[in-house]
Design an enzyme around this catalytic site. Sequence first.
Site, PDB file in Angstrom:
ATOM      1  N   CYS A   8       0.807  -1.219   0.000  1.00 52.08           N
ATOM      2  CA  CYS A   8       0.000   0.000   0.000  1.00 52.08           C
ATOM      3  C   CYS A   8       0.838   1.265   0.000  1.00 52.08           C
ATOM      4  O   CYS A   8       0.305   2.362   0.114  1.00 52.08           O
ATOM      5  CB  CYS A   8      -0.923   0.003   1.216  1.00 52.08           C
ATOM      6  SG  CYS A   8      -2.217  -1.213   1.043  1.00 52.08           S
ATOM      7  N   ASP A   9       2.151   1.127  -0.069  1.00 56.45           N
ATOM      8  CA  ASP A   9       3.008   2.309  -0.003  1.00 56.45           C
ATOM      9  C   ASP A   9       3.230   2.920  -1.389  1.00 56.45           C
ATOM     10  O   ASP A   9       3.481   2.204  -2.360  1.00 56.45           O
ATOM     11  CB  ASP A   9       4.358   1.923   0.600  1.00 56.45           C
ATOM     12  CG  ASP A   9       5.196   3.148   0.924  1.00 56.45           C
ATOM     13  OD1 ASP A   9       4.766   4.278   0.579  1.00 56.45           O
ATOM     14  OD2 ASP A   9       6.267   2.993   1.510  1.00 56.45           O
TER      15      ASP A   9
END
Length: 380
Positions: free
Chosen positions: A329-330
């Site tokens: 999710c980065d």
Amino acid sequence: MITANQLQELANTHGTPLFIIDHDELRSNYAIFKNNLPRVQAYYAVKANPDPVIVKTLFEAGASFDVSSIAEFNNVFDNIKDLSDEEQHQWVWDNIIYANPIKAEETLRELDKYQPLMTFDNREEIFKIRDHAPSSRVVLRLRVSNAGAMVELSSKFGASHDEALELIFEAVNAGLTVAGLSFHVGSQTTNFENYMQAINMAALIFKEVKERGYDKMDLLDIGGGFPAPYDESVKPFSELAKRINTELDRLIPEDIKIIAEPGRFLVATTATAVSKIIGKAVRHGKLCYYIDDGVYHTFSGVIFDHCQYHFDAFKEGPTQICTVFGPTCDGLDVISMTEELPQDLQRGDLLSSKNIGAYSGATSTYFNGFPPAKVIQVNR
Ligand SMILES: *Cc1c(COP(=O)(O)O)cnc(C)c1O
């Protein structure tokens, strides 16, 4: 060479993401290095890829090793654990250099009983070695030009020509044996001049040290940096080797042992990553593929190694410039923003990325709960 069919079969059998290591390629790279540089013993830099099976194949092929931590030392040592104490000692003496110029006191105490070669480049380190590993043989790491290298190392390590003589005699006066000189011209060095300048500088220092009455230096370590053939712009290794051989024969007396610490050159072309497309979107008019491996995992070299990897699809069709994202999710997890890929790839389709054997999975994490890719050894 692993074929596209083999890659697909492995992905069908094992799932993805995969990190596939070809040991025929590894043995071949080692042979190319040796055959082109007959005067040079290769000490594989374990940090480029510490996979114990890679270490074992190179051990069996006759390689020596550059280690920079106790874990790397033990990784290599595992291959000689059945030898007698005396044989182990002799093997380490002949085949290991601890090439991290900065060592913790505990590390020095653990290493001392094997008397390995170890590098240093500053005064503080001399006193640390004298106090905690007095039987070591030390090698002075020189600061040399890293111009044009993909990964620069000269701002972190190395003594200048002026400092070199002082440090060598300071180490001798502290009771250490100074075995010789080392340098690193920067990783993936396509500017061959760096090697020529560094060998010339080392030759001068050998001469100056001898003139000042110290005659125990009998080792030159020409480091790593040998470029992997990532693309056609990299000139053939044989060309670099020829120039190095000429300078070594011209400048370095025959009784000086010459070693090198190739990392990337030996392992970069040995591994291929196979990943799967798990999502597809169009953002700001650009096609984006999301795959199940990324920069926190096999593609960590995008961040740590300043390396750009390319993808091959297993299907053909009209292409466009796409972004390829990793699974976490980065926002940092971007593998490439300029990858030309078929535009109609679907969820479940595979992508492969070759020449990813160096500085890749070695820095893989479990970030966001995604484990590192499964490692598959072929032609072992
Ligand atoms: C990283 C490193 C190497 C290996 O460098 P490559 O560019 O991968 O060949 C060799 N020696 C030292 C001291 C290193 O730090």
